[in-house]
Motif scaffolding. Structure first.
Motif: not given
Length: 225
Positions: A5-9, A51-55, A76-80, A90-95
């Motif tokens: 689940a890529v949760i965009v926040a 989880l994609v969040v602002p830096a 957790i990854v930083v959003g664009g 977020g999809l870069k972490l999907v394997e």
């Protein structure tokens, strides 16, 4: 098959009129985002969360993830710059071969049942886009005039929008920089794939305005979430 689940926040929540983004506001002492994370963690024991969040809110996001029922499954990854870029990050972490749900972090009232329905239908049909009926009268504006539309043919689109990874990730690679895409369904369609609609939930609102927060507070109390 793996589940993600890529949760965009990554939104700023400017329309809420609060000093912090809406995904970090509290409902009964827990953040809006906390409820969204726990729903997916509860739906499947093997679902990994990106989880994609602002830096600027990385540490806050870490604290929220750490308080969930399975923090070890949250990365957790930083959003664009835009939603498109945030999802792509977020999809870069999907394997591997997997099923991937993309969910708005501020849709904190989505149920476990909805999450499972979307995953199951995506595994069967390749995609699952939750929608609900339009209850209001709808008009199409053209120039200075307008005309009515048949609301029975209008659907309101929600998340989690769920896809086989081969479809979703291939679409994001194919369509370029994402100008004009409002959600993942439009990206997938632009890449030439049809999308499959499933029944959504009336309570699955996207918290945008102060009144939405009041509604969510009441639902959380009633459901004892």
């Amino acid at each position: 098959m793996k589940k993600y689940a890529v949760i965009v926040a990554g939104g700023s929540g400017s329309r809420m009129g609060k000093p912090v983004p809406k995904q970090f506001l509290l409902l009964q002492g827990k953040s809006v985002l906390w409820y969204s994370l726990n729903t997916f963690l509860s739906a499947y024991d093997d679902c990994a969360i990106v989880l994609v969040v602002p830096a600027a809110y990385w540490e806050a996001a870490q604290a929220i993830a750490g308080s969930t029922i399975a923090p070890e499954r949250v990365v957790i990854v930083v959003g664009g710059e835009t939603r498109f870029h945030s999802v792509r990050n977020g999809l870069k972490l999907v394997e591997g071969e997997s099923v991937v749900a993309v969910h708005d972090g501020v849709r904190c009232l989505a149920s476990v049942g909805l999450v499972r329905r979307c995953f199951e239908e995506a595994m069967r049909m390749g995609s699952a886009i939750p929608v609900v009926d339009c209850k209001d009268s709808v008009r199409w504006v053209e120039g200075e005039g307008s005309k009515p539309l048949d609301r029975d043919r209008i659907k309101l689109v929600q998340t989690p929008q769920t896809f086989l990874s081969s479809i979703l990730m291939g679409a994001f690679e194919r369509v370029g920089e994402g100008a004009g895409f409002t959600d993942e369904a439009t990206v997938v369609e632009a890449a030439g794939h049809p999308v499959h609609l499933v029944e959504g939930e009336v309570n699955n609102i996207k918290i945008t305005l102060p009144a939405d927060l009041v509604f969510a507070e009441r639902v959380v109390l009633e459901m004892n979430l």
